[in-house]
Structures are given as C-alpha cells and as structure tokens.
Design a protein around this motif. Sequence first.
Motif, PDB file in Angstrom:
ATOM      1  N   GLY A 107      13.066 -13.749 -13.214  1.00  0.00           N
ATOM      2  CA  GLY A 107      14.442 -13.402 -14.070  1.00  0.00           C
ATOM      3  C   GLY A 107      15.597 -13.323 -13.251  1.00  0.00           C
ATOM      4  O   GLY A 107      15.594 -13.026 -12.154  1.00  0.00           O
ATOM      5  N   LEU A 108      16.693 -14.392 -13.614  1.00  0.00           N
ATOM      6  CA  LEU A 108      17.912 -14.367 -12.667  1.00  0.00           C
ATOM      7  C   LEU A 108      19.011 -13.982 -13.620  1.00  0.00           C
ATOM      8  O   LEU A 108      19.995 -13.626 -12.906  1.00  0.00           O
ATOM      9  N   TRP A 109      19.046 -14.318 -14.802  1.00  0.00           N
ATOM     10  CA  TRP A 109      20.117 -13.897 -15.749  1.00  0.00           C
ATOM     11  C   TRP A 109      19.932 -13.017 -16.930  1.00  0.00           C
ATOM     12  O   TRP A 109      18.526 -13.040 -17.481  1.00  0.00           O
ATOM     13  N   ALA A 110      21.003 -12.303 -17.527  1.00  0.00           N
ATOM     14  CA  ALA A 110      20.488 -11.451 -18.813  1.00  0.00           C
ATOM     15  C   ALA A 110      21.372 -12.286 -19.891  1.00  0.00           C
ATOM     16  O   ALA A 110      22.569 -12.776 -19.665  1.00  0.00           O
ATOM     17  N   MET A 111      20.459 -12.727 -20.954  1.00  0.00           N
ATOM     18  CA  MET A 111      21.096 -13.546 -22.133  1.00  0.00           C
ATOM     19  C   MET A 111      20.792 -12.741 -23.267  1.00  0.00           C
ATOM     20  O   MET A 111      19.903 -12.017 -23.524  1.00  0.00           O
ATOM     21  N   HIS A 112      21.718 -13.093 -24.348  1.00  0.00           N
ATOM     22  CA  HIS A 112      21.822 -12.369 -25.490  1.00  0.00           C
ATOM     23  C   HIS A 112      20.536 -13.271 -26.371  1.00  0.00           C
ATOM     24  O   HIS A 112      20.381 -14.451 -26.188  1.00  0.00           O
ATOM     25  N   GLY A 113      19.813 -12.376 -26.825  1.00  0.00           N
ATOM     26  CA  GLY A 113      18.653 -12.925 -28.111  1.00  0.00           C
ATOM     27  C   GLY A 113      19.255 -13.377 -29.217  1.00  0.00           C
ATOM     28  O   GLY A 113      20.529 -13.478 -29.365  1.00  0.00           O
ATOM     29  N   GLU A 114      18.579 -13.943 -30.281  1.00  0.00           N
ATOM     30  CA  GLU A 114      18.886 -14.310 -31.360  1.00  0.00           C
ATOM     31  C   GLU A 114      19.264 -13.551 -32.545  1.00  0.00           C
ATOM     32  O   GLU A 114      19.540 -13.718 -33.430  1.00  0.00           O
ATOM     33  N   ASP A 115      18.353 -12.258 -32.184  1.00  0.00           N
ATOM     34  CA  ASP A 115      18.315 -11.249 -33.407  1.00  0.00           C
ATOM     35  C   ASP A 115      19.474 -10.391 -33.541  1.00  0.00           C
ATOM     36  O   ASP A 115      19.760 -10.082 -34.635  1.00  0.00           O
ATOM     37  N   ASP A 116      20.331 -10.046 -32.446  1.00  0.00           N
ATOM     38  CA  ASP A 116      21.627  -9.264 -32.580  1.00  0.00           C
ATOM     39  C   ASP A 116      22.408  -9.600 -31.370  1.00  0.00           C
ATOM     40  O   ASP A 116      22.113 -10.509 -30.485  1.00  0.00           O
ATOM     41  N   ALA A 117      23.533  -9.147 -31.398  1.00  0.00           N
ATOM     42  CA  ALA A 117      24.607  -9.159 -30.484  1.00  0.00           C
ATOM     43  C   ALA A 117      24.518  -8.370 -29.148  1.00  0.00           C
ATOM     44  O   ALA A 117      25.288  -8.318 -28.579  1.00  0.00           O
ATOM     45  N   TRP A 118      23.573  -7.259 -29.099  1.00  0.00           N
ATOM     46  CA  TRP A 118      23.455  -6.489 -28.051  1.00  0.00           C
ATOM     47  C   TRP A 118      22.188  -6.692 -27.232  1.00  0.00           C
ATOM     48  O   TRP A 118      22.499  -6.682 -25.878  1.00  0.00           O
ATOM     49  N   THR A 119      21.218  -6.697 -27.687  1.00  0.00           N
ATOM     50  CA  THR A 119      19.861  -6.946 -26.861  1.00  0.00           C
ATOM     51  C   THR A 119      19.963  -8.260 -25.841  1.00  0.00           C
ATOM     52  O   THR A 119      20.136  -9.343 -26.304  1.00  0.00           O
ATOM     53  N   LEU A 120      19.461  -7.732 -24.555  1.00  0.00           N
ATOM     54  CA  LEU A 120      19.574  -8.872 -23.424  1.00  0.00           C
ATOM     55  C   LEU A 120      17.902  -9.204 -23.366  1.00  0.00           C
ATOM     56  O   LEU A 120      17.216  -8.086 -23.019  1.00  0.00           O
TER      57      LEU A 120
END
Length: 250
Positions: free
Chosen positions: A208-221
């Motif tokens: 892994g290189l980057w933290a990205m937001h998932g599709e389910d909520d605005a918080w979880t990375l």
Amino acid sequence: MTITHHDEMNGLREIGRIVANTMHAMAKAMEPGMATGELDQIGAALLEREGALSAPQTTYDFPGATCISVNEEIAHGIPGSRVLAKGDLVNIDVSASKNGFYADTGATFRLGAVSPELEQLCRDGKRAMEIGIAQVRSNGPLAGIGKAIGRFAERRGYTLIQNLASHGVGRSLHEYPEEIATWPTRSDRRRINRGLVMTVEPFLSRGGLWAMHGEDDAWTLLAEPCAPVVQYEHTVVATDRGPIVVTLPG
C-alpha cells in the motif's frame, strides 16, 4: 504543544495513561462475534469513568468514541455493526482529552492466529514506530523520523502509506507541526524544539502507498493499492536526552 512546566507534563502523562489503558482494555475484551460498536462502547465507558473526553467526537464530530479499523480498513474506521472474526487484524486508535490536555495512541491487534506474513508485519510495524520514536530529540530534524523509518521499511521489503502523517498534539488533537512525514522526504527542514509534543505513527504495508476513502462513508480509509497495513502510535515529548513516551499503560 511545547512542554515548559512540570504540571504540563503531569497533565499530559495523565491523559496518556488513560488512552493507553483504554486501548489495551479494548484489545483484551475483543472476541469473535463481537461487533465493533460493542467494542467502542467499552472504550467510551472507560474514558467516561476517567473523566476524559473522546477527541474524535469533540473535535471532528466523529461517529464513535474510538476509531476501530478491521482488515482492509486502515484508519478512521467507524464502530458499528461489523462483526469481528478469528484471524482479523483490528486497529484500535484512542485519542482523548482531560483538563485541556490531549494524547493519542493506537495499535494493530491480532484476533487469534494470523498468517506468518501478517504476524511478521505486525512485529515490524511496531518496530518501525520504535525506530521513528528513537529519532525524537531536541534540535533533531523532523525529517529524520521518516528517513529512519524509510530505511527500515526498504530493507525489509515494505512500503509506507504516504498521506497519513504523524502530527503535533497536546493542547488539541492536531496542532503544530501539523504534518510529520513517517516516510522519507527531502523538503522538510524543520527542527524539533525542546519539549515538543508529537505522535509517531507509521503505517507499514506490504504494497500500500496511499490512504483513500471507501465508498461506504466519509471517514473510513483503505489502502491503495489494496494491501495489508498496520499502524502503531505513541504520543512522545522531545527532550535533550531523547524521547519521553507518555502513552504508556499504568
């Protein structure tokens, strides 16, 4: 925050002990079949008992007292209905305030046996944090933290998440220095002043290189590319003799 008086250090040590005890008690209470929301309620009750306030809730209106991230979730996981199972990697991140002082700690825990590869990743994730902490001293380079962690990660064949940084803490959850890279960088010329309070929290990964937001909520990375990630975090104070870790259970 920069520590200038003994009473400030005492206040920081108190909230550091509270968040550390809360995190470890939550980890001890984990069991298969438990929902992350139930685990968060345990943490919330412990913080309340100590007269501490959840920093994510009071600062950002986060929908939980703590952040609980499972497997593919690498940070800021919202506690809720997700059910824990044997073999899960569970990251528990606890930050809170009391009497105007803030501390922040986190760790990745194994729920039962995991693969040898993940077991080694966890051990090395904790070691990466310790290597970064060892660089914290008065007048040392802030970039030295990420440089040392980066050397370790490269030698072991790991990657580092490069958009989740350490940060200053103490009188608020996030303060100067706002971003402290836990990966190698050449642009940061800042020095560590005596008494500076900060976190050290590398995110070590197998790809892994980057933290990205998932599709389910605005918080979880989530990690991009998708790969296992672990995180270990302490709040530390810089002194002439090196770091003082304040997020220790006791």
